[in-house]
Design an enzyme around this catalytic site. Structure first.
Site: not given
Ligand code: COS
Length: 383
Positions: A124, A127, A363
């Protein structure tokens, strides 16, 4: 006790034993070599931990959220790289296949993922798209009965080990925002997919994160996971689950940190007595114990709510926020109890302190957890 509860108790004991007898003694080796030893991987496979979330009909353990959290509390007592090794395969890398995959996709991947013979990664982050995940710019363009993917994904855990990647790419216009994002299952050997060398990090030795680069990577139309344009929402649903799992990881770590600090405080003598006798040390132990207890109680309650079929976006964000911040505070206090010894590598606390720092970032950072919690509160109050 029901049969299922008895089975869970047996599993929890087996994982606790494995953690104490195999994982803890391997920690120094993992820190030095940055690799998870083969004997550990075999043990994780034998316990079925790669398939915790995968339904039994596909060869997994088919655990409920409460059961999963109960095992994670145990395994996350050891340094977090061990949990990371199988984390993406029963977490974000696989949840999409379980919840949104076609029967053909499930049959193709889940049995191998459940045994750990194949590993999964979740692509997902980019940069320039971290917290603002919906701004991702990786593109998938339809070409006949194929899609052609171009873009770069960042910090992808287990990419060097993965056999399949869940890749989020823009299939609609940029203006469509989150609604223009779709998910694809991309096999490791697909031409145009390159995994870069893992990053060197501050902690989490033995857990490998790399960039994954897609250059004219052609996948068949059947690689689309879920309906076109539903990728972002599905990613968020998987993250709701993964953030509860991550809160359980932080809770396991809180207990370990606490045990390290308590052991040191009872063994270390100053002013003619164990430092655990001093009230300023006791305050640090007591605050930490209260927070570890609260984290566990929160995770268990939220997990039960999820198992009851309730939406737990807010609860998962609260748990991830609280448990990871608690782990950070406890790591700091327990290192303080160790004094100068906490700053040298002879003691596990030095390493655990560095490991704990990541929990508040990955996360979904603590700040994103605050935003999700507040948004859900406002939504509930105004709907
Ligand atoms: N479950 C189901 N649907 C969800 C959802 C959830 N938990 N969260 C959001 N959605 C839906 C929304 O309902 C919205 O759909 P509609 O347009 O139909 O209403 C859509 O997804 C877009 O949601 P939203 O408007 O909230 O998106 P934002 O861009 O404002 O941001 C955050 C959402 C910030 C929460 C998201 O980008 C995020 O979680 N960022 C952190 C990313 C992250 O955790 N990265 C870690 C690496 S991945 S391991």
């Amino acid at each position: 006790m029901t049969e299922r509860e008895e089975t869970l108790e047996l599993l929890v004991h087996a994982v606790r034993r494995f953690t104490r007898e195999v994982l803890l003694p391997a920690e120094t080796e993992v820190e030095e070599t940055e690799q998870i030893p083969d004997r550990v991987i075999e043990g994780l496979k034998e316990l079925g931990l790669f398939g915790m979330t995968i339904p039994e009909s596909y060869g997994g353990l088919g655990l409920s959220m409460f059961e999963e959290a109960s095992l994670v509390f145990e395994v996350a007592y050891a340094q977090p790289a061990f949990r990371s090794y199988f984390g993406t395969t029963n977490g974000v890398g696989t949840l999409g296949i379980i919840n949104f995959g076609s029967e053909e996709q499930r049959q193709r991947y889940l049995p191998r993922l459940a045994t750990g013979d194949m590993m999964a990664s979740f692509c997902l982050t980019e940069p320039d798209a971290g917290s603002d995940a919906a701004s991702l710019s990786t593109r998938a363009v339809r070409d006949g009965d194929h899609w052609v993917i171009n873009g770069t994904k960042r910090f992808i855990t287990n990419a060097i080990h993965a056999g399949v990647f869940t890749v989020f790419a823009r299939t609609g216009l940029k203006e469509a925002g989150a609604g223009g994002i779709s998910a694809f299952l991309v096999d490791r050997d697909t031409p145009g997919l390159t995994v870069a060398k893992p990053y060197r990090k501050m902690g989490f030795a033995g857990s490998h994160e790399s960039d994954v680069i897609f250059e004219n990577c052609r996948v068949p139309a059947s690689a689309l996971l879920g309906a076109e344009g539903t990728g972002f929402k599905n990613a968020m649903r998987s993250l709701d689950h993964a953030r509860l799992h991550m809160a359980a990881v932080a809770t396991g770590m809180c207990q370990r940190l606490l045990d390290e600090g308590l052991r040191y405080a009872t063994e270390r003598r100053q002013f003619g007595q164990p430092i655990a006798n001093f009230q300023l040390i006791q305050a640090m132990l007591a605050d930490s114990q209260a927070e570890a207890f609260a984290a566990r109680a929160m995770v268990e309650k939220a997990a039960r709510a999820k198992d009851a079929g309730l939406k737990t976006t807010k609860e998962a964000a609260c748990c991830k926020y609280y448990a990871t911040e608690a782990a950070g505070r406890i790591a700091d206090r327990m290192l303080q109890i160790h004094g100068g010894n906490g700053y040298i590598k002879e003691y596990a606390i030095e390493r655990l302190y560095r490991d704990a720092r990541l929990l508040r970032i990955y996360e979904g950072s603590s700040q994103i957890m605050q935003i999700i919690t507040a948004r859900e509160m406002v939504r509930e109050a105004t709907n």
